[in-house]
Design a protein around this motif. Structure first.
Motif, short mmCIF file in Angstrom:
data_model
loop_
_atom_site.label_atom_id
_atom_site.label_comp_id
_atom_site.label_asym_id
_atom_site.label_seq_id
_atom_site.Cartn_x
_atom_site.Cartn_y
_atom_site.Cartn_z
N ALA A 174 13.35 4.20 -8.42
CA ALA A 174 13.78 3.23 -9.22
C ALA A 174 14.67 2.67 -9.01
O ALA A 174 15.64 3.14 -7.80
N LEU A 175 14.25 1.12 -8.93
CA LEU A 175 15.61 0.38 -8.91
C LEU A 175 16.26 -0.36 -9.64
O LEU A 175 15.71 -0.75 -11.02
N LEU A 176 18.01 -0.24 -9.87
CA LEU A 176 18.75 0.00 -11.50
C LEU A 176 19.92 -1.04 -11.14
O LEU A 176 20.42 -0.98 -10.57
N VAL A 177 19.95 -2.36 -11.63
CA VAL A 177 20.81 -3.12 -11.77
C VAL A 177 21.59 -3.38 -12.63
O VAL A 177 21.39 -2.83 -14.33
N ASN A 178 22.89 -3.92 -12.45
CA ASN A 178 23.56 -4.65 -13.66
C ASN A 178 22.78 -5.22 -14.57
O ASN A 178 23.92 -6.59 -13.97
N ALA A 179 21.88 -5.41 -15.65
CA ALA A 179 21.42 -6.73 -16.12
C ALA A 179 22.88 -7.58 -16.98
O ALA A 179 22.48 -8.77 -16.56
N LEU A 180 23.08 -7.54 -16.89
CA LEU A 180 24.38 -7.93 -17.40
C LEU A 180 25.58 -8.72 -16.85
O LEU A 180 25.14 -10.11 -16.35
N THR A 181 25.60 -8.71 -15.52
CA THR A 181 26.90 -9.21 -14.21
C THR A 181 25.89 -9.49 -13.86
O THR A 181 25.75 -10.74 -13.17
N ASN A 182 24.42 -9.15 -13.61
CA ASN A 182 23.64 -9.72 -11.68
C ASN A 182 22.51 -10.11 -12.80
O ASN A 182 21.36 -8.87 -12.70
N PRO A 183 21.62 -10.72 -14.14
CA PRO A 183 20.20 -11.00 -14.41
C PRO A 183 19.26 -11.57 -13.26
O PRO A 183 17.93 -11.07 -13.95
N HIS A 184 20.04 -12.26 -12.90
CA HIS A 184 19.05 -12.61 -11.53
C HIS A 184 17.85 -11.43 -10.52
O HIS A 184 17.10 -11.84 -10.05
N LEU A 185 19.15 -10.36 -10.44
CA LEU A 185 17.82 -9.06 -9.63
C LEU A 185 16.92 -7.93 -10.56
O LEU A 185 17.48 -7.54 -11.39
N THR A 186 15.98 -8.98 -9.98
CA THR A 186 14.81 -8.19 -10.93
C THR A 186 14.02 -6.93 -9.97
O THR A 186 12.87 -6.47 -10.13
N SER A 187 13.73 -7.14 -8.48
CA SER A 187 13.45 -6.89 -7.56
C SER A 187 14.32 -6.58 -6.38
O SER A 187 14.82 -7.18 -5.79
N THR A 188 13.91 -5.78 -5.07
CA THR A 188 14.44 -5.78 -4.12
C THR A 188 14.49 -6.84 -3.64
O THR A 188 15.24 -7.27 -2.36
#
Length: 199
Positions: free
Chosen positions: A57-71
């Motif tokens: 799984a790819l885990l991101v900080n959706a609060l600070t980086n909402p534009h990161l949705t995939s590799t």
């Protein structure tokens, strides 16, 4: 590029950790549970029957980086991984392809430090086993799993080479857990989408 990969292609010395630091570590430990079974690891350990198949799984900080949705969104980001885990092979593939800016390698067992760096913005994303990523996301409101890959990695119990008596006993225990529905209940608790293991 996605987070999919073939576990058997992970052949670096680092990729056999936590079993990599010589067989003597295994001999003193005797058992190392929840280990992905790979051909490299089977050369230094005896494995039980697989008891669980997991994803990456790819885990991101959706609060600070909402534009990161995939590799595909990671070209300018630093990707965090634990050394010696099968996710390291994924990170190396992404780095070689120019799909990430860099890879930050945390020591085996350092996933909570990696999650802290993700929350603080010191890394852009983490790749780890799906159950681990979902557990971290449940603990941190701003972390979110945005991509998963049915990597088909099988988890087993790693046992000291040659200790077939212990391996057979572990397999018998796993058979009982299957027959009594214990493995199924644990899988529902930890593996269902959004499952965190909290009851």
């Amino acid at each position: 590029m996605t987070i999919a990969h073939t576990a058997s292609t992970v052949t670096s010395a680092r990729a056999t950790s936590p079993l990599r630091d010589t067989t003597s570590t295994l001999i003193s430990a005797t058992i190392n549970a929840a280990t992905t079974i790979t051909p490299d690891r089977e050369m230094v350990a005896l494995f039980s029957e697989p008891y669980l198949t997991v994803d990456q799984a790819l885990l991101v900080n959706a609060l600070t980086n909402p534009h990161l949705t995939s590799t595909e969104d990671l070209a300018t980001e630093v990707l965090g991984i634990e050394t010696g885990r099968t996710s390291e092979g994924i990170a190396d593939e992404l780095l070689s392809a120019g799909s990430v800016r860099d890879v930050r390698r945390y020591p085996c067992g350092g996933i909570t430090a990696a999650a802290g760096d993700l929350v603080a913005g010191r890394v852009g994303a983490l790749v780890t086993l799906g159950p681990v990523a979902r557990w971290l996301a449940a603990d941190h409101d701003d972390l979110q799993v945005v991509e998963t890959s049915p990597a088909g990695e099988q988890l087993g119990v790693a046992i000291t080479p040659g200790n077939t008596t212990l391996r057979d006993a572990v397999n018998e225990g796993l058979d009982v857990c299957r027959e009594e529905g214990i493995l199924e209940r644990l899988e529902r608790r930890w593996m269902d989408e959004g499952g965190s293991g909290r009851s």
